[in-house]
Design a protein around this motif. Structure first.
Motif, PDB file in Angstrom:
ATOM      1  N   ARG A  49       0.832  -1.208   0.000  1.00 11.63           N
ATOM      2  CA  ARG A  49       0.000   0.000   0.000  1.00 11.63           C
ATOM      3  C   ARG A  49       0.864   1.254   0.000  1.00 11.63           C
ATOM      4  O   ARG A  49       1.773   1.380   0.803  1.00 11.63           O
ATOM      5  N   GLY A  50       0.568   2.175  -0.887  1.00 15.14           N
ATOM      6  CA  GLY A  50       1.369   3.392  -0.981  1.00 15.14           C
ATOM      7  C   GLY A  50       2.442   3.279  -2.052  1.00 15.14           C
ATOM      8  O   GLY A  50       3.099   4.244  -2.388  1.00 15.14           O
ATOM      9  N   PHE A  51       2.614   2.057  -2.577  1.00 10.25           N
ATOM     10  CA  PHE A  51       3.652   1.839  -3.583  1.00 10.25           C
ATOM     11  C   PHE A  51       3.062   1.415  -4.916  1.00 10.25           C
ATOM     12  O   PHE A  51       3.773   0.985  -5.807  1.00 10.25           O
ATOM     13  N   GLU A  52       1.736   1.500  -5.055  1.00 13.80           N
ATOM     14  CA  GLU A  52       1.133   1.019  -6.295  1.00 13.80           C
ATOM     15  C   GLU A  52       0.899   2.167  -7.261  1.00 13.80           C
ATOM     16  O   GLU A  52       0.535   3.264  -6.866  1.00 13.80           O
ATOM     17  N   GLY A  53       1.182   1.892  -8.525  1.00  9.62           N
ATOM     18  CA  GLY A  53       0.936   2.882  -9.575  1.00  9.62           C
ATOM     19  C   GLY A  53      -0.206   2.415 -10.461  1.00  9.62           C
ATOM     20  O   GLY A  53      -0.899   1.453 -10.137  1.00  9.62           O
ATOM     21  N   ASN A  54      -0.386   3.082 -11.586  1.00  8.85           N
ATOM     22  CA  ASN A  54      -1.503   2.739 -12.462  1.00  8.85           C
ATOM     23  C   ASN A  54      -1.405   1.328 -13.031  1.00  8.85           C
ATOM     24  O   ASN A  54      -2.420   0.663 -13.205  1.00  8.85           O
ATOM     25  N   SER A  55      -0.178   0.860 -13.315  1.00  8.88           N
ATOM     26  CA  SER A  55      -0.064  -0.483 -13.887  1.00  8.88           C
ATOM     27  C   SER A  55      -0.589  -1.528 -12.899  1.00  8.88           C
ATOM     28  O   SER A  55      -1.272  -2.469 -13.291  1.00  8.88           O
ATOM     29  N   PHE A  56      -0.314  -1.347 -11.617  1.00  8.32           N
ATOM     30  CA  PHE A  56      -0.804  -2.286 -10.603  1.00  8.32           C
ATOM     31  C   PHE A  56      -2.321  -2.183 -10.449  1.00  8.32           C
ATOM     32  O   PHE A  56      -3.035  -3.191 -10.398  1.00  8.32           O
TER      33      PHE A  56
END
Lengths: 279, 279
Positions: free
Chosen positions: B204-211
């Motif tokens: 959590r907090g490390f996800e971008g659009n690809s994820f």
């Protein structure tokens, strides 16, 4: 007036140069090597001032943002290590942090280097595709050193908010690279692996949103991602192996025709996804 | 006035019942079993008329659209096989076609069954989540029989256009199920497999659009997808195995530290993705 110098106006640096104008009492200076980039940046109104004299632009900067692929960052740190203004903040926007923080050890103690990674991107590159709204809703990750000043961390936080980021997350270089291997790098490896399927071109007309979404990032910037993957290879391979195992586990339940177990596995995974979004 | 009967007002049937109102000179009738669904459908203005008498609604229909999970479609075909109006068109909206076309053999020759699959969905279910705009931009896949009339195929094409679909693609049940295993089912297996990673909640907090994009479909309707996967198991397992091999191939190049070969592989895959979009 204080000064932010952005070194390198590619997709991310160029977007910062568009988006940071008007931030507090900072003049935004874009420092580039190529005439072509300079021309496009000028036409698009990026930065308050543009220059090809990187050295001079760095010497007077209170904040320097290095925008380049990982090996470019390493080279810039080496090249300008004696030019950064004493007491100034130097940061970067690179998608891996352990190698960058290691390279930043060449800097004198008078310079405060804080690793940065705004989690944004597009399947394009260069100043021509830069967007002011690039960082809207993105996490901005920071890897400060123990010696980093609270003032500089606070400044980067205000900058991220000005860019429209969702939040700022402080982490260590090691944790950053482990988690990014999972949330970003594996998503890109998955996307290219899906595009290697021999049925890719036959499936035109049969793709839905899940296919469009999962393969979107496959049209990646090859030199950039070759470096990002290569410089985080242990964490990345660990995460790919885990994904292979999770896929195999689903395949084996399917091959066994065990519908009950399949429903249990789907329930488990779907609940994890729902919990992830709710908390 | 002619009549379209939609049997089952779940997410897809309900969306059809909202979106088909006003289509040519057809009255849209929604036929449901549950009082609760009836109540929600009425409140949302789905269909021109609602009824719990499925048999009667089918007997007078010029077009019947069966909206249920695969095993539900099989059961509906069996239950109402003698009730469909002679000369009428019967179709479905199910994500697999071989098993459905096989089940449709119980129908008398006087009924024209054309398999249908509008490639749309959400990570929700039920009439409460139905959307008029569900089918906007989606491919509408059809598997007509050799005996299907050109008039019925043309009618389904006009219906798909009225729904806002991107296009209509005619195919065979076998080709449909092979390609859907790749473009849709594997994307869902990938999404759930990614969510099985032990690092899911730490990231959590490390996800971008690809994820976000790749895992979106992981919150799936378990009973529905258990059936869709189980009833297309050979094609699906073949495609999962191919993906496992493509991932392994990337991992091996990474582990070997072969940067040149990695760049070549990424160039190959990224070009395939670009070509896929351009043609």
């Amino acid at each position: 007036m204080k000064q932010i110098t952005i070194v390198g106006l590619g997709l991310i640096g160029g977007s910062l140069a568009l988006a940071l104008r008007g931030f507090e009492d900072y003049e935004v200076v874009g420092a580039v090597r190529s005439d072509e980039t300079m021309r496009i940046a000028a036409a698009r109104g990026a930065a308050d001032r543009l220059t090809k004299d990187i050295k001079a632009a760095v010497q007077t900067a209170d904040v320097t943002i290095l925008c380049a692929p990982p090996q470019g960052i390493v080279a810039l740190l080496q090249e300008y290590k004696d030019d950064f203004k004493p007491g100034s903040l130097v940061t970067d926007v690179c998608g891996i942090k352990t190698a960058v923080m290691e390279a930043a050890k060449v800097l004198p103690a008078s310079v405060d280097f804080i690793g940065g990674h705004p989690m944004a991107g597009r399947e394009t590159s260069g100043m021509a595709h830069a967007e002011k709204e690039m960082f809207r809703g993105a996490h901005y990750l920071l890897t400060p050193e123990k010696t980093s000043t609270p003032e500089h961390i606070a400044l980067l936080r205000r900058m991220a908010m000005y860019l429209g980021c969702r939040d700022v997350v402080e982490t260590t270089p090691l944790q950053h690279d482990e988690l990014i291997a999972y949330t970003s790098q594996v998503m890109h490896i998955m996307a290219v692996a899906v595009c290697d399927d021999p049925d890719l071109f036959s499936c035109r007309g049969f793709e839905g949103n899940s296919f469009r979404d999962c393969t979107r990032v496959a049209a990646l910037d090859v030199p950039l991602w070759t470096q990002l993957f290569s410089m985080n290879v242990d964490a990345l391979c660990k995460m790919i192996r885990r994904l292979e195992e999770n896929l195999k586990s689903y395949r084996e339940v399917l091959e066994a025709g065990d519908t009950k177990r399949l429903a249990e596995k789907l329930t488990y995974s779907a609940n994890r996804k729902r919990q992830m979004n709710l908390e």
